[in-house]
Design an enzyme around this catalytic site. Structure first.
Site, PDB file in Angstrom:
ATOM      1  N   LYS A   8     -13.607   0.172   7.499  1.00  0.00           N
ATOM      2  CA  LYS A   8     -14.341  -0.722   6.589  1.00  0.00           C
ATOM      3  C   LYS A   8     -15.315  -1.604   7.360  1.00  0.00           C
ATOM      4  CE  LYS A   8     -10.296   0.378   4.725  1.00  0.00           C
ATOM      5  NZ  LYS A   8      -9.887   1.276   3.703  1.00  0.00           N
ATOM      6  N   TRP A  12       0.905  -1.160   0.000  1.00  0.00           N
ATOM      7  CA  TRP A  12       0.000   0.000   0.000  1.00  0.00           C
ATOM      8  C   TRP A  12       0.944   1.210   0.000  1.00  0.00           C
ATOM      9  CZ3 TRP A  12      -1.786   3.059   4.643  1.00  0.00           C
ATOM     10  CH2 TRP A  12      -2.857   3.905   4.332  1.00  0.00           C
ATOM     11  N   ASP A  64      -0.511  -4.356  10.429  1.00  0.00           N
ATOM     12  CA  ASP A  64      -1.549  -3.407   9.997  1.00  0.00           C
ATOM     13  C   ASP A  64      -2.788  -4.223   9.646  1.00  0.00           C
ATOM     14  OD1 ASP A  64      -3.105  -1.465   8.897  1.00  0.00           O
ATOM     15  OD2 ASP A  64      -1.789  -1.023   7.195  1.00  0.00           O
TER      16      ASP A  64
END
Ligand code: LMR
Length: 401
Positions: free
Chosen positions: A246, A130, A211
């Site tokens: 999310k 990412w 993460d």
């Protein structure tokens, strides 16, 4: 005064998401950003969240500053969700947890904290990554490097190359990993592979930073936290950045957590103090409203159960979309191996599509996928999956001709 500055090139994910919204193609599909959409293409407001929000509207409590470490009931809920309800490390007070501004805020506070403790260490990040991981740690003053992760030939894990690399790292190197739903590839480690990683982390004295932004969207809420809990049980000191963006669908409320599982309660106290100091000098304290939403859902037995069902619905819908893409491509593109739609999991799938194919998808079909070829699966639904597989069959078929 500032005319010498370089123009900002923009963010590859947010930039293409903006471009999608400007496009006027009648059947356009947005597969750019990691946002969960339901089967009608809407970002859901979860009933569990709505129930708490209704209570908050009538709650006359003053909207004071939260403490630097965040809301106590939020922090204990993070510990239960991420580390497990009855885990010894939590009961023993060995985990220092703060409420953060989303998962990104957790990474930033963690990065600043680590830079204070180990300024000479390097941070090793998966290849591919990412993009913001490199930016956050470089921004905190670290040199960032990449360890092998994804094998384009198999569209799976480059496990042996990754292990070779980890075995060569000096003590106190920081290793950033995703416990589940790897972003961008959707390729995860098996439990046996995590076991081997844990042995290397221990042998080499490395510092794992996990993460976990998609807990519940891979295999399940408990299953997705396996690596976190296995590392704690193995006695590793581990940092964990988690996000509720999310799995509670509350992106703009900016709700995340940073936890550091330590060797003793006394060490956790020291760490918590330093995390507070980092927060104070960046943004002082986390948001009241988002904090109360998360704490309200997670600390109420009925709402918590409702939330687990809501997350399960998201997970099942994404798995169903993967199955449909796979089945449709088998018909529309015989000979093309779309098995990666099934073997990769979570919100993202790494397609290996070329730059030309991605441009053709955008220009000819209105299908938006970021330049790395990462497909955000929740942008697919029963109404657009046929158009998506037609478009893929067109551009992949064309390259094969
Ligand atoms: C993504 O990777 O698309 C999301 O995590 C959103 C972001 O902040 O990049």
């Amino acid at each position: 005064m500032f005319e010498h500055l370089q123009p900002y090139a923009g963010d590859p994910i947010f930039g293409l998401n903006d471009a999608f919204h400007r496009n006027t193609h009648p059947n356009k599909i947005n597969l750019t950003i990691g946002l969960y959409y339901d089967d009608q293409g809407r970002i859901p407001v979860l009933p569990s969240v709505q129930a708490v929000q209704r209570r908050l509207v009538d709650d006359p409590s003053p909207r004071v500053y939260l403490p630097m470490e965040g809301l106590a009931s939020y922090r204990s809920a993070v510990q239960r969700v991420v580390f497990g309800a009855d885990r010894k490390a939590v009961a023993d007070g060995r985990v220092a947890t703060i409420q953060t501004l989303g998962g990104t805020g957790a990474l930033k506070v963690g990065a600043d904290f680590l830079h204070m403790a180990y300024p000479e260490s390097e941070v090793w990040i998966s290849d591919p990554a990412w993009d913001n991981h490199h930016a956050i740690f470089a921004g905190a003053g670290f040199k960032t490097r990449s360890y092998p992760y994804y094998d384009p030939a198999t569209k799976g894990l480059a496990f042996h190359a990754m292990m070779e690399c980890l075995r060569g790292l000096p003590s106190r190197t920081i290793v950033l990993m995703h416990p589940c739903c790897h972003n961008p590839t959707g390729v995860d480690l098996s439990r046996e592979q995590w076991g081997e990683v844990i042995t290397v982390l221990q042998d080499r004295g490395l510092i794992p930073f996990l993460d976990i932004a998609y807990q519940g969207l891979g295999e399940g809420m408990e299953e997705d936290a396996y690596a976190v809990r296995a590392m704690v049980e193995a006695g590793l000191t581990v940092l964990v950045a988690n996000s509720f963006s999310k799995n509670l669908s509350i992106y703009g409320e900016r709700c995340g957590g940073l936890s550091v599982a330590c060797g003793s309660a006394a060490e956790a106290d020291l760490v918590l103090g330093q995390l507070k100091a980092v927060v104070r000098r960046i943004y002082s304290s986390a948001p009241w409203h988002g904090g109360h939403i998360v704490a309200g859902v997670l600390n109420d037995a009925d709402l918590h159960a409702c939330w687990l069902d809501e997350v399960a619905e998201m997970r099942v819908r994404m798995a169903e979309m993967r199955r449909q893409v796979h089945a449709q491509l088998a018909e529309k593109l015989p000979g093309y191996d779309a098995g990666y739609f099934l073997s990769q999991r979570g919100m993202f799938t790494y397609s290996g599509l070329s730059r030309e194919q991605l441009l053709a998808l955008r220009e000819r079909h209105g299908v938006y996928i970021i330049d790395s070829g990462r497909i955000a699966v929740p942008g697919l639904n029963s109404g657009n999956v046929g158009h998506f597989t037609d478009a893929l069959a067109d551009v992949i078929g064309e390259s094969a001709r």
